[in-house]
Design a protein around this motif. Structure first.
Motif, short mmCIF file in Angstrom:
data_model
loop_
_atom_site.label_atom_id
_atom_site.label_comp_id
_atom_site.label_asym_id
_atom_site.label_seq_id
_atom_site.Cartn_x
_atom_site.Cartn_y
_atom_site.Cartn_z
N ILE A 122 57.67 40.07 7.78
CA ILE A 122 58.83 39.53 8.48
C ILE A 122 59.05 40.28 9.79
O ILE A 122 59.02 41.51 9.83
N PHE A 123 59.26 39.50 10.85
CA PHE A 123 59.50 40.06 12.17
C PHE A 123 60.79 39.46 12.73
O PHE A 123 61.00 38.25 12.67
N LEU A 124 61.64 40.32 13.23
CA LEU A 124 62.91 39.88 13.80
C LEU A 124 62.82 39.91 15.32
O LEU A 124 62.22 40.83 15.90
N GLY A 125 63.41 38.91 15.94
CA GLY A 125 63.38 38.87 17.40
C GLY A 125 64.55 38.10 17.96
O GLY A 125 65.35 37.52 17.23
N ASN A 126 64.64 38.14 19.26
CA ASN A 126 65.58 37.26 19.94
C ASN A 126 64.94 36.80 21.23
O ASN A 126 64.02 37.43 21.75
N THR A 127 65.43 35.69 21.72
CA THR A 127 64.82 35.11 22.90
C THR A 127 65.87 34.70 23.90
O THR A 127 66.97 34.26 23.53
N MET A 128 65.53 34.85 25.17
CA MET A 128 66.40 34.42 26.25
C MET A 128 65.91 33.12 26.87
O MET A 128 66.41 32.69 27.91
N TRP A 129 64.93 32.49 26.23
CA TRP A 129 64.54 31.14 26.66
C TRP A 129 65.66 30.18 26.31
O TRP A 129 66.35 30.35 25.30
N THR A 130 65.83 29.14 27.11
CA THR A 130 66.84 28.12 26.83
C THR A 130 66.20 26.74 26.88
O THR A 130 65.16 26.54 27.51
N ALA A 131 66.84 25.79 26.21
CA ALA A 131 66.37 24.40 26.23
C ALA A 131 67.49 23.52 25.71
O ALA A 131 68.41 23.98 25.03
N SER A 132 67.40 22.24 26.01
CA SER A 132 68.33 21.26 25.48
C SER A 132 67.57 19.97 25.21
O SER A 132 66.48 19.74 25.75
N LEU A 133 68.13 19.14 24.35
CA LEU A 133 67.50 17.87 24.02
C LEU A 133 68.09 16.77 24.88
O LEU A 133 69.30 16.53 24.87
N VAL A 134 67.22 16.08 25.61
CA VAL A 134 67.63 14.89 26.35
C VAL A 134 67.92 13.77 25.36
O VAL A 134 68.84 12.99 25.53
N GLY A 135 67.12 13.74 24.31
CA GLY A 135 67.25 12.75 23.25
C GLY A 135 66.13 13.00 22.25
O GLY A 135 65.34 13.93 22.40
N PRO A 136 66.03 12.20 21.21
CA PRO A 136 64.96 12.38 20.23
C PRO A 136 63.58 12.40 20.91
O PRO A 136 63.26 11.53 21.71
N GLY A 137 62.81 13.44 20.61
CA GLY A 137 61.46 13.53 21.14
C GLY A 137 61.37 14.02 22.57
O GLY A 137 60.28 13.99 23.17
N HIS A 138 62.46 14.53 23.15
CA HIS A 138 62.44 14.94 24.56
C HIS A 138 63.27 16.20 24.76
O HIS A 138 64.49 16.18 24.61
N THR A 139 62.60 17.32 25.06
CA THR A 139 63.27 18.59 25.32
C THR A 139 63.21 18.90 26.80
O THR A 139 62.23 18.57 27.49
N GLN A 140 64.27 19.52 27.30
CA GLN A 140 64.37 19.83 28.73
C GLN A 140 64.81 21.27 28.91
O GLN A 140 65.67 21.76 28.18
N SER A 141 64.26 21.96 29.91
CA SER A 141 64.66 23.33 30.16
C SER A 141 64.38 23.70 31.61
O SER A 141 63.60 23.05 32.31
N PHE A 142 65.06 24.77 32.03
CA PHE A 142 64.92 25.27 33.39
C PHE A 142 64.69 26.78 33.33
O PHE A 142 65.16 27.46 32.42
N GLY A 143 63.96 27.28 34.32
CA GLY A 143 63.80 28.72 34.45
C GLY A 143 62.88 29.32 33.41
O GLY A 143 62.24 28.63 32.62
N ASP A 144 62.82 30.65 33.43
CA ASP A 144 61.97 31.40 32.52
C ASP A 144 62.83 32.10 31.47
O ASP A 144 64.05 32.06 31.49
N GLY A 145 62.15 32.78 30.56
CA GLY A 145 62.84 33.52 29.51
C GLY A 145 61.97 34.65 29.00
O GLY A 145 60.93 34.98 29.60
N SER A 146 62.37 35.23 27.90
CA SER A 146 61.62 36.34 27.33
C SER A 146 61.91 36.43 25.84
O SER A 146 62.82 35.79 25.33
N ILE A 147 61.09 37.20 25.14
CA ILE A 147 61.26 37.45 23.72
C ILE A 147 61.11 38.95 23.49
O ILE A 147 60.23 39.58 24.07
N SER A 148 61.95 39.52 22.67
CA SER A 148 61.72 40.87 22.16
C SER A 148 61.67 40.78 20.64
O SER A 148 62.40 39.99 20.05
N LEU A 149 60.80 41.57 20.03
CA LEU A 149 60.63 41.48 18.58
C LEU A 149 60.22 42.82 18.00
O LEU A 149 59.72 43.70 18.69
#
Length: 317
Positions: A122-149
């Protein structure tokens, strides 16, 4: 690497896309029928910084998971209240060689994951990536992000570093940390302010930040998180975290983003994760004898908002 994304909503779909583009064998697992069927029918649409990609990617319902689909890595992206059911439904693909990376919002998810996997996997992490759903089957996002674990069990740092390297090869900017619980609390402070406030005010982060009371409210909530964290031997730098939260207001970066709680309740009429964010601080505050009035009230207000929004929803009722 064979990778399953357990909970392929907005962010899970983005991660699945990026990992597949890097050459990994990726399967999306999700229970939302409209989303699953849209991906199966039309492929997954991924919009990143105004450029849209369409990819074919295997997508399964949890009930369709079978023992022959053994995975090297499972990244869990469910809502907190869905985690137990998801892992129970897909436990056939969890072996002694399967790593599980938890990137959920909130606090305390390892207690659930330990029911289905060995602690060393088991590995715990968090992410600063973001995204939203435009609708079923379509994800949208802007900018970059990161993960620490980090590895949950001492002595497995090398596995955590290897996992971070694999994710970074997919452009996910992952890094190993030896203090993931600090990072989780730091991210929880962002969620504990922006998620609830944007949902209650029906506004993006830039709009919330432009209000006269934003600084006072954010400061008070972060201080409540810090008071609880201190009882768990985690000393949060509140000034830095407040500055970090307020950096989310910038419309040139992610200021126009609506956090996941707003997407869940206001846009998609689903229950929220408030009990695993501000609600978790309220419960811990009661345990440690710490007053957390803002987290208490914010949790109560979100539940009131759920009652109002979902009262007449035919899907919920």
């Amino acid at each position: 690497m064979k990778i399953a994304i357990a909970g392929a909503g907005a962010l899970g779909s983005r991660f699945g896309f990026m990992l597949q583009q890097a050459g990994n064998d990726v399967t999306l697992i999700d229970g939302w029928k409209d989303h699953v069927e849209a991906i199966r029918r039309n492929g997954l649409n991924v919009t990143i910084n105004d450029k849209t990609f369409n990819v074919k990617i295997p997508t399964k319902y949890p009930s369709e998971v079978t023992a022959d689909m053994k995975m090297d890595l499972i990244i869990v992206f469910t809502k907190s209240m869905q985690l137990d059911d998801m892992l129970q439904n897909i436990q056939a693909i969890i072996t002694d060689q399967t790593s599980i990376l938890c990137l959920l919002n909130g606090i305390g998810h390892e207690d659930i994951i330990e029911k289905y996997a060995s602690k060393q996997n088991i590995f715990l992490g968090n992410t600063m990536w973001t995204a939203s759903l435009v609708g079923p089957g379509h994800t949208q996002s802007f900018g970059d992000g990161s993960i620490s674990l980090q590895n949950l069990v001492d002595g497995h740092a090398s596995e955590a570093k290897y996992l971070a390297a694999c994710l970074s090869e997919a452009g996910l900017n992952a890094e190993y940390t030896d203090n993931i619980h600090y990072s989780i609390y730091r991210k929880a402070c962002v969620n504990g302010t922006m998620n609830g406030l944007c949902t209650l005010l029906d506004a993006d982060m830039a709009a919330v930040g432009a209000t006269r009371m934003a600084h006072k409210i954010v400061t008070t909530i972060v201080n409540e998180f810090a008071a609880v964290a201190k009882h768990e031997n985690i000393d949060l730098d509140t000034n830095e975290i407040i500055e970090h939260v307020e950096s989310c207001y910038d419309p040139k970066t992610i200021g126009h983003h609506y956090p996941s709680m707003h997407q869940d309740l206001i846009k998609n009429h689903r229950y929220t994760e408030i009990d695993y964010i501000n609600g978790a601080i309220s419960r811990k505050g009661q345990k440690y004898g710490i007053a957390t009035p803002y987290c208490d009230f914010l949790t109560e207000l979100i539940h009131c908002k759920e009652d109002i929004v979902l009262k007449n929803d035919p899907v919920i009722n």
